[in-house]
Design a protein around this motif. Sequence first.
Motif, short mmCIF file in Angstrom:
data_model
loop_
_atom_site.label_atom_id
_atom_site.label_comp_id
_atom_site.label_asym_id
_atom_site.label_seq_id
_atom_site.Cartn_x
_atom_site.Cartn_y
_atom_site.Cartn_z
N SER A 34 0.81 -1.20 0.00
CA SER A 34 0.00 0.00 0.00
C SER A 34 0.86 1.26 0.00
N ALA A 35 2.13 1.14 0.42
CA ALA A 35 3.04 2.28 0.41
C ALA A 35 3.43 2.60 -1.03
N ALA A 36 3.57 3.90 -1.31
CA ALA A 36 3.93 4.31 -2.66
C ALA A 36 5.37 3.92 -2.95
N PRO A 37 5.63 3.38 -4.14
CA PRO A 37 7.01 3.04 -4.50
C PRO A 37 7.90 4.27 -4.47
N ALA A 38 9.13 4.09 -4.04
CA ALA A 38 10.08 5.21 -4.00
C ALA A 38 10.39 5.69 -5.41
N PRO A 39 10.51 6.99 -5.60
CA PRO A 39 10.89 7.50 -6.93
C PRO A 39 12.40 7.45 -7.11
N PHE A 40 12.86 6.73 -8.09
CA PHE A 40 14.28 6.74 -8.43
C PHE A 40 14.44 6.28 -9.87
N ASN A 41 15.59 6.59 -10.45
CA ASN A 41 15.89 6.20 -11.82
C ASN A 41 16.72 4.93 -11.84
N VAL A 42 16.57 4.18 -12.92
CA VAL A 42 17.23 2.88 -13.08
C VAL A 42 18.06 2.87 -14.35
N LEU A 43 19.31 2.48 -14.22
CA LEU A 43 20.24 2.37 -15.35
C LEU A 43 20.38 0.90 -15.72
N ILE A 44 20.01 0.54 -16.94
CA ILE A 44 20.07 -0.86 -17.35
C ILE A 44 21.01 -1.02 -18.54
N GLY A 45 21.61 -2.21 -18.63
CA GLY A 45 22.42 -2.58 -19.77
C GLY A 45 21.70 -3.64 -20.58
N ASP A 46 21.45 -3.37 -21.84
CA ASP A 46 20.73 -4.29 -22.72
C ASP A 46 21.72 -5.07 -23.58
N VAL A 47 21.86 -6.34 -23.27
CA VAL A 47 22.77 -7.20 -24.01
C VAL A 47 22.33 -7.35 -25.47
N SER A 48 21.03 -7.27 -25.70
CA SER A 48 20.50 -7.46 -27.05
C SER A 48 20.91 -6.33 -27.99
N SER A 49 20.73 -5.09 -27.58
CA SER A 49 21.06 -3.94 -28.43
C SER A 49 22.47 -3.41 -28.21
N GLY A 50 23.08 -3.77 -27.08
CA GLY A 50 24.38 -3.25 -26.73
C GLY A 50 24.34 -1.86 -26.12
N ARG A 51 23.15 -1.36 -25.81
CA ARG A 51 23.00 0.01 -25.32
C ARG A 51 22.72 0.04 -23.82
N ILE A 52 22.97 1.22 -23.24
CA ILE A 52 22.69 1.48 -21.83
C ILE A 52 21.58 2.53 -21.78
N TYR A 53 20.55 2.29 -20.95
CA TYR A 53 19.39 3.16 -20.87
C TYR A 53 19.13 3.59 -19.43
N PHE A 55 15.92 4.93 -17.05
CA PHE A 55 14.47 5.05 -16.97
C PHE A 55 14.03 5.45 -15.57
N ASP A 56 12.84 6.03 -15.49
CA ASP A 56 12.15 6.23 -14.22
C ASP A 56 11.53 4.90 -13.83
N ARG A 57 11.81 4.40 -12.63
CA ARG A 57 11.31 3.08 -12.24
C ARG A 57 9.79 3.03 -12.18
N ASN A 58 9.13 4.19 -12.09
CA ASN A 58 7.67 4.23 -11.99
C ASN A 58 6.98 4.43 -13.34
N LYS A 59 7.74 4.37 -14.44
CA LYS A 59 7.16 4.51 -15.77
C LYS A 59 7.60 3.34 -16.65
N PRO A 60 6.85 3.05 -17.70
CA PRO A 60 7.23 1.95 -18.60
C PRO A 60 8.60 2.17 -19.20
N PHE A 61 9.33 1.08 -19.41
CA PHE A 61 10.66 1.14 -19.99
C PHE A 61 10.56 1.13 -21.52
N THR A 62 9.91 2.15 -22.07
CA THR A 62 9.70 2.27 -23.51
C THR A 62 10.53 3.43 -24.06
N ASP A 63 10.62 3.51 -25.39
CA ASP A 63 11.40 4.57 -26.01
C ASP A 63 10.92 5.95 -25.58
N ALA A 64 9.62 6.10 -25.40
CA ALA A 64 9.06 7.40 -25.04
C ALA A 64 9.51 7.88 -23.67
#
Length: 324
Positions: A34-53, A55-64
């Motif tokens: 019931s507690a609101a998730p903490a707001p923080f950003n997430v840095l991911i490494g995508d082995v498929s594309s070779g890129r680092i992205y 994202f806001d953890r509270n939003k979809p991990f989409t291009d937008a």
Amino acid sequence: MDRRSLLKGALAVPAAGLLTAAPAPQSTAAPQRSAAPAPFNVLIGDVSSGRIYLFDRNKPFTDAHIKWQLNPAGSGHPMEHRFRDTHADGQILLAVTGTPGSGTASIYRRRDKKLLWSADIPNYPHAIERAPGTGVVVVAGRSKGAGGGTAKGGSLHVFRPAGGHSGSLVRAGAPIPFFQAHGLLWDPRLERMWAAGGSVLTAYRIVTTANSAKLVEDTGRRLTGFHHPHDLQPDHQHPGRLLVTDTNGVYAVDKSTMKRTTLHSRKLVKSYVHHSSGEQMWTGAVPGGNAFGTKYVHFDKSGVARARAGAVVYKARLDTTAYL
């Protein structure tokens, strides 16, 4: 692989996304959902594309919703990516990419993505870390060739600054043998560089002169009994302990006693973070799936597993420069 299949293959991970927890002296049980998730950003490494992205953890991990991205130097898999602060260059990104045959370590200035430094790594790099003050950078790599338990060697590569900026880094001696080297973390409280690989977690002092830098093992902080460690992280809620994942689970290590406690028994966890809010964030592979991971980053408080379509996420990191 859909969400249902992922959870089924993840060795009975509850629907809320929690790892299977074992009793521990310090509980890592998540707060009520019931507690609101903490707001923080997430840095991911995508082995498929070779890129680092980023994202806001509270939003979809989409291009937008990409907040920052980078195609790092070198070809191959992005195996590590972490932000650090420097006096001369501001905030930087440390990154390593590679394949079973070779790799690249690189440093970028975050604000404009300028490549400040890169170096070829003659094995498969899995981690990179910087020690503030000395400016020494260490890269951990396992041996060339097939992965998993079949890789026989590994080493730590040490670079020292020859000037005041990150671009002045030069090699500091021959690589230090370290079987299956996978994880690195600078500890500002103890002034030690922690390293993990094979069956070992240990710490090193960094000894520097005007023209040299070397690692000297602190043998009193050596702990064995791990099974191919994958990740080495601080506990942002409990700075007195380290978090280690290996093939068989997730562990906390008390830095004062070097006592290991099993936190979770979920296998094949590739990265694990304990946020200061109590949030647990993790990535992992599933039996029979891609050895690096899946398209998901898991969060326990909200029960949400964020997916990056088409991605294979090896490690997920917090958008922070804090070591502990």
